[in-house]
Enzyme design. Structure first.
Site, PDB file in Angstrom:
ATOM      1  N   SER A  69       0.858  -1.188   0.000  1.00 56.83           N
ATOM      2  CA  SER A  69       0.000   0.000   0.000  1.00 56.83           C
ATOM      3  C   SER A  69       0.886   1.228   0.000  1.00 56.83           C
ATOM      4  O   SER A  69       2.081   1.157   0.323  1.00 56.83           O
ATOM      5  CB  SER A  69      -0.873  -0.024   1.266  1.00 56.83           C
ATOM      6  N   TYR A 113      -1.323  -0.668  10.882  1.00 55.95           N
ATOM      7  CA  TYR A 113      -1.374  -0.875   9.430  1.00 55.95           C
ATOM      8  C   TYR A 113      -0.066  -0.440   8.777  1.00 55.95           C
ATOM      9  O   TYR A 113       0.500  -1.161   7.951  1.00 55.95           O
ATOM     10  CB  TYR A 113      -2.550  -0.091   8.848  1.00 55.95           C
TER      11      TYR A 113
END
Length: 241
Positions: A142, A155
């Site tokens: 990501s 995350y």
């Protein structure tokens, strides 16, 4: 002949979102899509729809945090199809809280799904790919592996770690003919974002089919070429300049 025809591809988190788009792409391209998801009913639906469209697919229930399930699933796939050509570590999760409110259990769960599971899955598929002298592992990272924003510490930690793991595995796997790619996907029109942030303008997010098409391109490179890292952004990505 299509470069992906007949290849066996395991996709975690394949029941919806980007995983669904990847599985549908694989089915269209002639691969055998193994739709793996902890929600078996979602995986079954996608596999049946791929089959109805003329593709090949198999649904399996898989909790990527359970190493015994992972080992059994890989063994079952190799036993049934005689090979495993592609692993796409797509399953992911997040908890949107500041560090002082994030529980240790929540931190551990995010790291288990996003970082530990790709390691366990890669470890399990490597012997088969080494024996084949070829294979491709794709880790869905990501923009969160390059930058940071508030209320996503677990995350970010998991995705920065996944990017590092991908490049380390790339170094180790190349001598065996195995390719490793980290795909850094920007915001997508998927439940991962829209279920948590329903007011996100859709024009700031990309269709997951576009990311799946980039993965098709990565998988279709000549045998002598590997793409270790690629970033795919929506044109109005808010987390990237």
């Amino acid at each position: 002949m299509n470069e992906l025809t007949g290849k066996v591809a395991l996709v975690t988190g394949g029941g919806r979102g980007l995983g669904e788009a990847i599985c549908r792409m694989l089915g269209t391209e002639g691969a055998i899509a193994i739709v793996a998801d902890i929600r078996e009913e979602l995986a079954e639906t996608i596999a049946l729809e791929i089959q109805a469209d003329g593709g090949k697919a198999k649904a399996i229930r898989l909790d990527v945090c359970d190493e015994h399930q992972v080992e059994a699933a890989v063994a079952e796939i190799v036993s049934e199809f005689g090979r495993l050509d592609i692993l796409i570590n797509n399953a992911g999760t997040d908890v949107t809280l500041p560090v002082d409110e994030l529980t240790i259990a929540e931190w551990d769960r995010v790291l288990a799904v996003n970082l530990r599971a790709p390691f366990v899955l890669s470890k399990q598929v490597l012997p088969t790919m080494q024996q084949q002298k070829r294979g491709h592992i794709i880790n869905i990272a990501s923009t969160a592996s390059k930058r940071a924003w508030a209320n996503a510490s677990a995350y970010h930690a998991s995705k920065w770690g996944l990017l590092g793991f991908s490049h380390a595995l790339h170094v180790e796997a190349r001598p065996h003919g195995i390719k490793v790619t980290a795909v850094l996907a920007g915001g997508m029109q998927t439940p991962f974002i829209l279920d948590r942030f329903p007011d996100t303008p859709l024009e700031k997010l990309q269709d997951p089919k576009n990311v799946a098409d980039t993965i098709r391109y990565v998988l279709s490179q000549p045998e002598a070429t590997v793409i270790p890292e690629v970033m795919v952004l929506p044109m109005q990505e808010s987390s990237w300049p």
